[in-house]
Design a protein around this motif. Sequence first.
Motif, short mmCIF file in Angstrom:
data_model
loop_
_atom_site.label_atom_id
_atom_site.label_comp_id
_atom_site.label_asym_id
_atom_site.label_seq_id
_atom_site.Cartn_x
_atom_site.Cartn_y
_atom_site.Cartn_z
N SER A 10 35.74 23.92 32.93
CA SER A 10 36.09 23.51 34.29
C SER A 10 35.49 24.46 35.33
O SER A 10 35.55 24.21 36.52
N THR A 33 43.56 25.24 32.30
CA THR A 33 44.49 24.52 33.19
C THR A 33 43.88 23.26 33.81
O THR A 33 44.60 22.34 34.13
N THR A 70 37.43 35.54 36.71
CA THR A 70 36.22 36.00 37.40
C THR A 70 36.50 36.55 38.80
O THR A 70 35.57 37.00 39.48
N TYR A 132 37.38 44.46 36.47
CA TYR A 132 36.66 43.26 35.99
C TYR A 132 35.48 43.71 35.10
O TYR A 132 35.32 43.22 33.98
N LYS A 136 34.87 42.99 31.05
CA LYS A 136 33.71 42.26 30.54
C LYS A 136 32.93 43.13 29.55
O LYS A 136 32.42 42.64 28.55
#
Length: 294
Positions: A10, A33, A70, A132, A136
């Motif tokens: 998505s 979701t 993200t 973040y 990653k």
Amino acid sequence: MKRILVTGSSGLLGSKTVNEAGSKYEVYPTHATLALFPNSLKMNVTDESEVRHVISLIKPDVVVHTAAETNVDKCEDNKAYASRVNVEGSKHLAKICNQLGTRIIFISTDYVFDGEKGLYVETDSTNPINHYGVTKLFGEQCITKLCSDFAILRTSVLYGLHPKKQNFVRWVISNLKKESQLAIVEDHYNSPTLAKNLAKTILEIIDKDIKGLYHVTGGERISRYEFALKIAETFDFDTALIRPVKMSKLKMWIAKRPKDSSLRVDKIRREIDTKLLGVSQGLKEVRQEWEMKT
Ligand SMILES: NC(=O)c1ccc[n+]([C@@H]2O[C@H](COP(=O)([O-])OP(=O)(O)OC[C@H]3O[C@@H](n4cnc5c(N)ncnc54)[C@H](OP(=O)(O)O)[C@@H]3O)[C@@H](O)[C@H]2O)c1
């Protein structure tokens, strides 16, 4: 026909990957979701048993793992949640893919670097400066430690049209359309990447069975300010609405950003035929798509 399962279908890159794959592959979109595709299966990567169930059911040849939290500021604000999705989620996939002999393609980021050097190559040392980036990088390590058949692709500033979600290009266009003034950072450099172009590259990487660590972007180094000007020019908006600001003056960011996280793409260019599209060409494609939709 190769069976490809896409996590985060998505999202911007996930949805482009599903669309680009078309009928040449058997594609299985998955989501947490939001089901953007009618045949999308629910697979929250933080739920190990759900991941095991879906992967065992589909038995894909390749998993393209685009799913991630993200939002860089949200990751800084809620570190435990970001780690659960980006690290634990990747670990579940890595473990299960390896057990089932499934190849995995993990999408990583330029934010694994501290941004002090710029034009990074794959062998440069990583040193993330926000959570973040840390998650990653740990995600990459889960793949390299647990999987025997993988490719890790580091990309940067993804852009393109998405039916539901915002990204930098959409945000600039919608503000310029309203004739709002925009203050954009001039001392923050990266390598914008047309999501559709990266999706094409991923499919070529699957076809050619390319393995290892690669940087895959539009192949250009550009500041956010220059990028915003190019967006305005491409979409015929008034460039005078955009003014440059220094990163230090911007109070709205919670997480630190690397100053220059641009990536060199020489290594992947030697392996693929897909042309990596720079900002001018990439934005032209976005405009064409925009005109077809409006
Ligand atoms: N965006 C950038 O500028 C950029 C730059 C460098 C690297 N990357 C990397 O490129 C990849 C794709 O980025 P993107 O911008 O296309 O992402 P995006 O549009 O933000 O979409 C991320 C997707 O991840 C899914 N997701 C989040 N939590 C999940 C969970 N617990 N389980 C399963 N799915 C979950 C979301 O699914 P639902 O909507 O169903 O919740 C969403 O569709 C990411 O791995 C990102 O780290 C992005």
